[in-house]
Motif scaffolding. Structure first.
Motif, PDB file in Angstrom:
ATOM      1  N   PRO A  46       0.658  -1.074  -0.213  1.00 54.36           N
ATOM      2  CA  PRO A  46      -0.054  -0.039   0.036  1.00 54.36           C
ATOM      3  C   PRO A  46       1.330   1.484  -0.195  1.00 54.36           C
ATOM      4  O   PRO A  46       2.242   1.126   0.508  1.00 54.36           O
ATOM      5  N   LEU A  47      -0.078   2.546  -0.885  1.00 55.11           N
ATOM      6  CA  LEU A  47       1.008   4.357  -0.798  1.00 55.11           C
ATOM      7  C   LEU A  47       1.237   3.958   1.202  1.00 55.11           C
ATOM      8  O   LEU A  47       0.085   4.234   1.564  1.00 55.11           O
ATOM      9  N   PRO A  48       2.057   4.164   1.246  1.00 55.31           N
ATOM     10  CA  PRO A  48       2.658   4.751   2.561  1.00 55.31           C
ATOM     11  C   PRO A  48       1.422   6.530   2.952  1.00 55.31           C
ATOM     12  O   PRO A  48       1.557   7.260   1.853  1.00 55.31           O
ATOM     13  N   ASP A  49       1.115   6.547   3.473  1.00 48.91           N
ATOM     14  CA  ASP A  49       0.725   7.611   4.424  1.00 48.91           C
ATOM     15  C   ASP A  49       1.181   8.915   3.857  1.00 48.91           C
ATOM     16  O   ASP A  49       0.831  10.086   3.708  1.00 48.91           O
ATOM     17  N   THR A  50       2.855   8.540   3.945  1.00 54.38           N
ATOM     18  CA  THR A  50       3.244  10.294   4.289  1.00 54.38           C
ATOM     19  C   THR A  50       3.211  10.559   2.768  1.00 54.38           C
ATOM     20  O   THR A  50       4.330  11.148   2.027  1.00 54.38           O
ATOM     21  N   VAL A  51       3.156   9.414   1.776  1.00 55.09           N
ATOM     22  CA  VAL A  51       3.317  10.014  -0.001  1.00 55.09           C
ATOM     23  C   VAL A  51       2.000  10.569  -0.010  1.00 55.09           C
ATOM     24  O   VAL A  51       0.911   9.467  -0.604  1.00 55.09           O
ATOM     25  N   TYR A  52       1.941  11.208  -0.814  1.00 49.60           N
ATOM     26  CA  TYR A  52       0.857  11.667  -1.670  1.00 49.60           C
ATOM     27  C   TYR A  52       0.711  11.110  -3.454  1.00 49.60           C
ATOM     28  O   TYR A  52       1.430  11.241  -4.108  1.00 49.60           O
ATOM     29  N   ILE A  65      10.929  12.137  -8.769  1.00 50.92           N
ATOM     30  CA  ILE A  65      10.699  13.072  -7.163  1.00 50.92           C
ATOM     31  C   ILE A  65      10.986  12.746  -6.644  1.00 50.92           C
ATOM     32  O   ILE A  65      12.011  11.979  -5.488  1.00 50.92           O
ATOM     33  N   LEU A  66      10.105  11.281  -6.215  1.00 56.28           N
ATOM     34  CA  LEU A  66      10.548  10.430  -4.688  1.00 56.28           C
ATOM     35  C   LEU A  66      11.371   9.779  -4.535  1.00 56.28           C
ATOM     36  O   LEU A  66      11.821  10.245  -3.301  1.00 56.28           O
ATOM     37  N   SER A  67      12.489   9.542  -6.085  1.00 55.91           N
ATOM     38  CA  SER A  67      13.576   8.533  -5.594  1.00 55.91           C
ATOM     39  C   SER A  67      14.928  10.276  -5.163  1.00 55.91           C
ATOM     40  O   SER A  67      14.625   9.613  -4.504  1.00 55.91           O
ATOM     41  N   ASP A  68      14.398  11.090  -5.460  1.00 54.53           N
ATOM     42  CA  ASP A  68      15.316  12.041  -5.199  1.00 54.53           C
ATOM     43  C   ASP A  68      15.411  13.183  -4.486  1.00 54.53           C
ATOM     44  O   ASP A  68      16.071  13.003  -3.004  1.00 54.53           O
ATOM     45  N   LEU A  69      13.531  13.379  -3.684  1.00 58.79           N
ATOM     46  CA  LEU A  69      13.659  13.544  -2.255  1.00 58.79           C
ATOM     47  C   LEU A  69      13.942  12.616  -1.304  1.00 58.79           C
ATOM     48  O   LEU A  69      14.315  13.346  -0.521  1.00 58.79           O
ATOM     49  N   HIS A  70      14.017  11.213  -1.006  1.00 58.23           N
ATOM     50  CA  HIS A  70      13.985  10.548  -0.245  1.00 58.23           C
ATOM     51  C   HIS A  70      14.713   9.191  -0.729  1.00 58.23           C
ATOM     52  O   HIS A  70      15.308   8.587   0.595  1.00 58.23           O
ATOM     53  N   GLY A  71      15.996   9.760  -0.914  1.00 66.18           N
ATOM     54  CA  GLY A  71      16.874   8.292  -1.426  1.00 66.18           C
ATOM     55  C   GLY A  71      15.896   6.718  -1.198  1.00 66.18           C
ATOM     56  O   GLY A  71      16.915   6.365  -1.343  1.00 66.18           O
ATOM     57  N   MET A  72      14.956   6.565  -2.469  1.00 67.63           N
ATOM     58  CA  MET A  72      14.650   5.790  -2.514  1.00 67.63           C
ATOM     59  C   MET A  72      15.045   5.451  -3.855  1.00 67.63           C
ATOM     60  O   MET A  72      15.403   5.480  -5.182  1.00 67.63           O
ATOM     61  N   TRP A  92       8.260   3.197 -10.372  1.00 71.11           N
ATOM     62  CA  TRP A  92       7.881   3.111  -8.986  1.00 71.11           C
ATOM     63  C   TRP A  92       9.028   3.422  -8.590  1.00 71.11           C
ATOM     64  O   TRP A  92       9.929   3.319  -9.215  1.00 71.11           O
ATOM     65  N   CYS A  93       9.145   3.555  -7.027  1.00 72.40           N
ATOM     66  CA  CYS A  93      10.369   3.758  -6.007  1.00 72.40           C
ATOM     67  C   CYS A  93       9.887   2.430  -5.450  1.00 72.40           C
ATOM     68  O   CYS A  93       8.998   1.281  -5.247  1.00 72.40           O
ATOM     69  N   LEU A  97      13.897  -2.904   1.482  1.00 75.29           N
ATOM     70  CA  LEU A  97      13.589  -4.460   1.420  1.00 75.29           C
ATOM     71  C   LEU A  97      12.832  -5.032   0.275  1.00 75.29           C
ATOM     72  O   LEU A  97      12.198  -5.943   0.104  1.00 75.29           O
ATOM     73  N   GLY A  98      13.077  -3.975  -0.803  1.00 69.75           N
ATOM     74  CA  GLY A  98      12.008  -4.469  -2.501  1.00 69.75           C
ATOM     75  C   GLY A  98      10.351  -4.255  -2.345  1.00 69.75           C
ATOM     76  O   GLY A  98       9.935  -4.912  -3.251  1.00 69.75           O
ATOM     77  N   GLN A  99      10.118  -3.721  -1.264  1.00 71.16           N
ATOM     78  CA  GLN A  99       8.536  -3.135  -0.849  1.00 71.16           C
ATOM     79  C   GLN A  99       8.929  -1.746  -2.223  1.00 71.16           C
ATOM     80  O   GLN A  99       9.266  -1.260  -2.096  1.00 71.16           O
ATOM     81  N   VAL A 100       7.281  -2.210  -2.941  1.00 75.96           N
ATOM     82  CA  VAL A 100       6.688  -1.356  -3.793  1.00 75.96           C
ATOM     83  C   VAL A 100       6.601   0.337  -3.241  1.00 75.96           C
ATOM     84  O   VAL A 100       5.475   0.380  -2.568  1.00 75.96           O
ATOM     85  N   VAL A 101       6.920   1.751  -3.515  1.00 73.39           N
ATOM     86  CA  VAL A 101       6.196   2.706  -3.271  1.00 73.39           C
ATOM     87  C   VAL A 101       5.355   3.127  -4.286  1.00 73.39           C
ATOM     88  O   VAL A 101       6.364   3.939  -5.322  1.00 73.39           O
ATOM     89  N   ASP A 102       4.476   2.881  -4.531  1.00 69.93           N
ATOM     90  CA  ASP A 102       4.256   3.346  -5.959  1.00 69.93           C
ATOM     91  C   ASP A 102       3.113   4.798  -5.922  1.00 69.93           C
ATOM     92  O   ASP A 102       2.081   4.872  -5.381  1.00 69.93           O
ATOM     93  N   PRO A 103       3.848   6.165  -6.536  1.00 70.27           N
ATOM     94  CA  PRO A 103       2.530   6.605  -6.190  1.00 70.27           C
ATOM     95  C   PRO A 103       1.683   7.502  -6.775  1.00 70.27           C
ATOM     96  O   PRO A 103       1.004   7.886  -7.281  1.00 70.27           O
TER      97      PRO A 103
END
Length: 224
Positions: A46-52, A65-72, A92-93, A97-103
Motif C-alpha cells: 500500500p502507498l504509505p500515508d506520508t506519500v501523496y 521526484i520521490l527517489s530524489d527527495l527520499h533516497g529510494m 515506481w520506487c 526490502l523490495g517493497q513497492v512505493v507507487d505514487p
C-alpha cells in the motif's frame, strides 16, 4: 497463470512483436528483452500515508521526484494493474526490502511488478541526454543516441543498477506471492523509515548524491 507469469508472457509477446531484423546484432531487440534479462520482482505494498498520490499518467516523473527527495531506488519496468489483466510500462520506487512505493495508481497498488532499479547517477545522466525527459528505458527508442538505444545495442553498464534490491526472476514459472499486499516492513527502521526513505547519509548504493545532498540526512517523520 500467476500474476508474475502474466507479466512475463506479455513481455515475451511484445518482444517478438517489436523485434526488428536490422537490430539482430544488438544485445537486446527491445525494452522487453532488457526487462526479462535484468528485471527483478518487487512486492506490492500500500502507498504509505506520508506519500501523496500523483496525477495519472505521470509515473516516471513522480517516481523520479520521490527517489530524489527520499533516497529510494527508482525502478522502470512492467506492472500488472489491479484488474490482473492489463500490463503497462511503468515506473515506481522501492524500499530496500523490495517493497513497492507507487505514487501513480491513485493510491492503489498493482497486482505484480517486474523492473530494473537504477542508480541515481545513471538515471540523471540518462535523462539529461534526452532533454530531461524522465524515462530511462523508454525514451526515444527509435531516434537519436538515446540511453535506450545504447542499452539495446551494448547492454546495461555495470554501474547502472542498484544491486540486491528486489527478488531475481529465477524462471517464468516462479510463483507470485499469493498473500495480500503487505505494509512496508517495520524492520526498515532504523536504517530506513517504514516508507523506505533512508534515515542517514545518502545511500552509497544509489551512486553519487545530488549536488548539495552529500551530508543532508533523509529523515521524514516516522509513520504511526
Amino acid at each position: 497463470m500467476t500474476h508474475l507469469q502474466k507479466i512475463v508472457e506479455y513481455a515475451r509477446s511484445m518482444s517478438h512483436r517489436t523485434c526488428r531484423p536490422e537490430h539482430e546484432h544488438w544485445r537486446y531487440g527491445s525494452f522487453y528483452e532488457v526487462v526479462l534479462a535484468h528485471g527483478r520482482v518487487f512486492e506490492p505494498a500500500p502507498l504509505p500515508d506520508t506519500v501523496y498520490p500523483a496525477l495519472p499518467g505521470h509515473c516516471f516523473q513522480a517516481a523520479a521526484i520521490l527517489s530524489d527527495l527520499h533516497g529510494m531506488a527508482y525502478v522502470e519496468g512492467l506492472a500488472l494493474l489491479p484488474d490482473a489483466q492489463t500490463v503497462i510500462e511503468h515506473a515506481w520506487c522501492t524500499t530496500w526490502l523490495g517493497q513497492v512505493v507507487d505514487p501513480s495508481l491513485g493510491g492503489n497498488t498493482a497486482a505484480a511488478y517486474l523492473g530494473i532499479a537504477f542508480t541515481l547517477q545513471f538515471r540523471h545522466q540518462a535523462v539529461a541526454r534526452t532533454g530531461n525527459r524522465w524515462p530511462v528505458l523508454l525514451a526515444d527508442q527509435d531516434g537519436g543516441r538515446s540511453p535506450t538505444r545504447d542499452i539495446l545495442e551494448h547492454g546495461l553498464p555495470d554501474a547502472a543498477t542498484v544491486p540486491l534490491v528486489g527478488t531475481p526472476l529465477a524462471s517464468p514459472v516462479q510463483p507470485a506471492s499469493t498473500n495480500p499486499p503487505s505494509t512496508p516492513d517495520p524492520r526498515a527502521w532504523l536504517g530506513f523509515t517504514a516508507t523506505g526513505a533512508y534515515d542517514g547519509p545518502w545511500p552509497a548504493t544509489l551512486g553519487a548524491p545530488p549536488p548539495g545532498e552529500e551530508t543532508r540526512n533523509f529523515t521524514p517523520a516516522r509513520p504511526h
